[in-house]
Design a protein around this motif. Structure first.
Motif, PDB file in Angstrom:
ATOM      1  N   PHE A   1       0.812  -1.223   0.000  1.00 36.54           N
ATOM      2  CA  PHE A   1       0.000   0.000   0.000  1.00 36.54           C
ATOM      3  C   PHE A   1       0.845   1.273   0.000  1.00 36.54           C
ATOM      4  CE2 PHE A   1      -3.428  -2.812   0.957  1.00 36.54           C
ATOM      5  CZ  PHE A   1      -4.616  -2.114   0.775  1.00 36.54           C
ATOM      6  N   LYS A   2       2.098   1.152   0.344  1.00 35.71           N
ATOM      7  CA  LYS A   2       2.928   2.330   0.603  1.00 35.71           C
ATOM      8  C   LYS A   2       2.934   3.335  -0.534  1.00 35.71           C
ATOM      9  CE  LYS A   2       7.565   3.670   2.107  1.00 35.71           C
ATOM     10  NZ  LYS A   2       8.927   3.191   2.470  1.00 35.71           N
ATOM     11  N   GLU A   3       3.020   2.877  -1.748  1.00 35.12           N
ATOM     12  CA  GLU A   3       3.131   3.792  -2.889  1.00 35.12           C
ATOM     13  C   GLU A   3       1.789   4.107  -3.541  1.00 35.12           C
ATOM     14  OE1 GLU A   3       5.992   5.172  -3.415  1.00 35.12           O
ATOM     15  OE2 GLU A   3       6.971   3.923  -1.906  1.00 35.12           O
ATOM     16  N   LEU A   4       0.696   3.618  -2.954  1.00 34.62           N
ATOM     17  CA  LEU A   4      -0.627   3.838  -3.544  1.00 34.62           C
ATOM     18  C   LEU A   4      -1.276   5.096  -2.971  1.00 34.62           C
ATOM     19  CD1 LEU A   4      -1.942   0.155  -3.459  1.00 34.62           C
ATOM     20  CD2 LEU A   4      -0.900   1.379  -5.383  1.00 34.62           C
ATOM     21  N   PRO A   5      -2.135   5.749  -3.739  1.00 39.27           N
ATOM     22  CA  PRO A   5      -2.718   7.035  -3.319  1.00 39.27           C
ATOM     23  C   PRO A   5      -3.972   6.885  -2.459  1.00 39.27           C
ATOM     24  CG  PRO A   5      -3.445   6.553  -5.543  1.00 39.27           C
ATOM     25  CD  PRO A   5      -2.529   5.410  -5.133  1.00 39.27           C
ATOM     26  N   TYR A   6      -3.935   5.966  -1.488  1.00 39.95           N
ATOM     27  CA  TYR A   6      -5.125   5.722  -0.685  1.00 39.95           C
ATOM     28  C   TYR A   6      -4.812   5.888   0.797  1.00 39.95           C
ATOM     29  CZ  TYR A   6      -6.404   3.355  -5.036  1.00 39.95           C
ATOM     30  OH  TYR A   6      -6.639   3.056  -6.353  1.00 39.95           O
ATOM     31  N   GLU A   7      -5.839   6.290   1.546  1.00 41.55           N
ATOM     32  CA  GLU A   7      -5.722   6.354   3.007  1.00 41.55           C
ATOM     33  C   GLU A   7      -5.953   4.950   3.564  1.00 41.55           C
ATOM     34  OE1 GLU A   7      -8.017   8.332   6.859  1.00 41.55           O
ATOM     35  OE2 GLU A   7      -8.334   9.163   4.839  1.00 41.55           O
ATOM     36  N   TYR A   8      -5.011   4.472   4.352  1.00 40.00           N
ATOM     37  CA  TYR A   8      -5.126   3.098   4.870  1.00 40.00           C
ATOM     38  C   TYR A   8      -4.516   2.995   6.260  1.00 40.00           C
ATOM     39  CZ  TYR A   8      -0.145   2.495   3.913  1.00 40.00           C
ATOM     40  OH  TYR A   8       1.222   2.624   3.925  1.00 40.00           O
ATOM     41  N   ASN A   9      -4.880   1.922   6.948  1.00 42.87           N
ATOM     42  CA  ASN A   9      -4.340   1.638   8.273  1.00 42.87           C
ATOM     43  C   ASN A   9      -4.421   0.143   8.520  1.00 42.87           C
ATOM     44  OD1 ASN A   9      -3.368   2.083  10.920  1.00 42.87           O
ATOM     45  ND2 ASN A   9      -5.457   2.084  11.719  1.00 42.87           N
ATOM     46  N   PHE A  10      -3.403  -0.417   9.155  1.00 43.71           N
ATOM     47  CA  PHE A  10      -3.408  -1.830   9.518  1.00 43.71           C
ATOM     48  C   PHE A  10      -3.290  -1.969  11.027  1.00 43.71           C
ATOM     49  CE2 PHE A  10      -1.920  -2.194   5.072  1.00 43.71           C
ATOM     50  CZ  PHE A  10      -2.818  -3.154   4.620  1.00 43.71           C
ATOM     51  N   ILE A  11      -4.091  -2.879  11.587  1.00 41.53           N
ATOM     52  CA  ILE A  11      -4.109  -3.106  13.037  1.00 41.53           C
ATOM     53  C   ILE A  11      -3.848  -4.576  13.312  1.00 41.53           C
ATOM     54  CG2 ILE A  11      -5.520  -2.987  15.121  1.00 41.53           C
ATOM     55  CD1 ILE A  11      -7.151  -0.778  13.708  1.00 41.53           C
ATOM     56  N   ASN A  12      -2.887  -4.844  14.174  1.00 39.80           N
ATOM     57  CA  ASN A  12      -2.556  -6.215  14.565  1.00 39.80           C
ATOM     58  C   ASN A  12      -3.369  -6.590  15.804  1.00 39.80           C
ATOM     59  OD1 ASN A  12       0.441  -7.957  15.727  1.00 39.80           O
ATOM     60  ND2 ASN A  12      -1.335  -8.722  14.637  1.00 39.80           N
ATOM     61  N   ALA A  13      -4.370  -7.468  15.621  1.00 38.79           N
ATOM     62  CA  ALA A  13      -5.245  -7.828  16.738  1.00 38.79           C
ATOM     63  C   ALA A  13      -5.959  -9.148  16.454  1.00 38.79           C
ATOM     64  CB  ALA A  13      -6.270  -6.729  16.986  1.00 38.79           C
ATOM     65  N   ASP A  14      -6.385  -9.803  17.531  1.00 40.33           N
ATOM     66  CA  ASP A  14      -7.219 -11.001  17.447  1.00 40.33           C
ATOM     67  C   ASP A  14      -8.651 -10.554  17.174  1.00 40.33           C
ATOM     68  OD1 ASP A  14      -8.933 -13.177  18.101  1.00 40.33           O
ATOM     69  OD2 ASP A  14      -7.387 -14.051  19.375  1.00 40.33           O
TER      70      ASP A  14
END
Length: 255
Positions: free
Chosen positions: A83-96
């Motif tokens: 996703f790093k070079e893509l023009p989108y707002e994003y977020n990743f969460i590490n969780a069960d």
């Protein structure tokens, strides 16, 4: 029952997810069935490396955002790279997923081929519903093994599809009785959606049929992953196969 460690199957996920969807059908669902015509905040339960985000963001209205949640940290790191070079707002969460409580309100909660791997899938479905606001949509995409089994053809394999039914039945009962995943999860989801308060619940089947042939540009990788999935050897002969991707797409609206 021990659950699959998807951290160790990163390459398998990367190479096989592209055989899940026809882009035109997904585009049809977004625009004509779910009628998403303004920017939305998407939360993806069991996102892996963000496959659904990569598929959805280019066809969602501009300004949409994506949040992915997964317990597999290695897959999330891969997602951040993609996703790093893509023009989108994003977020990743590490969780069960069974323990996570969303901190924001979303417009669309989605998951794909995740719930049937989790014995407490009803708990996760409740969390998906809780994560969206009024008129928010909840979409669950799950494999139906009955459809896949009846639609599998492998050239040169002496397979009796009815005997394979018995094998799948025994596998399903064994895992279910030992506290493991439920092969019928996909068929049960729409019923649970209504019981948990969603309205306008509906179910569709995706239109993708996987075809394996030596004439394909990516044949070596495709055949290797198909062979792994179905217990075949690739050193004996070329693989020709037709595999119906039996994905049930269940969705409802929070009123």
């Amino acid at each position: 029952m021990e659950q699959r460690d998807w951290n160790k199957d990163q390459e398998y996920l990367l190479n096989t997810r592209k055989y899940f969807w026809n882009d035109d059908y997904l585009n049809f669902l977004v625009k004509n069935v779910w009628e998403i015509n303004k920017p939305v905040k998407v939360i993806d339960f069991g996102c892996g490396f963000g496959y659904l985000g990569l598929k959805l963001l280019p066809i969602l209205p501009q300004g949409s955002s994506y949040t992915g949640i997964d317990i597999a940290a290695n897959l999330l790191e891969k997602g951040k790279i993609l996703f790093k070079e893509l023009p989108y707002e994003y977020n990743f969460i590490n969780a069960d997923l069974t323990e996570y409580t969303p901190e924001s309100e979303y417009d669309l909660a989605i998951c794909q081929a995740v719930l049937r791997h989790i014995p407490q899938y009803d708990t996760v479905l409740r969390k998906m519903i809780a994560s969206v606001g009024v008129n928010g949509k909840v979409i669950c995409i799950e494999v139906n093994r009955r459809i896949e089994n009846s639609g599998l053809y492998i050239y040169g394999e002496e397979r009796n599809v009815f005997n394979n039914d018995d094998e799948k039945k025994n596998e399903w009962l064994s895992e279910l009785n030992n506290g493991g995943r439920d092969f019928l999860t996909g068929s049960k989801i729409p019923v649970l959606m209504e019981k948990f308060g969603l309205k306008d619940v509906s179910v569709r089947v995706n239109d993708y049929v996987e075809y394996v042939s030596p004439y394909q540009d990516d044949y070596n990788t495709h055949a290797a992953n198909f062979a792994k999935e179905h217990g075949l050897r690739t050193d004996k002969q070329d693989i020709y196969a037709t595999n119906v991707r039996g994905l049930l797409i269940s969705f409802g609206t929070k009123k």
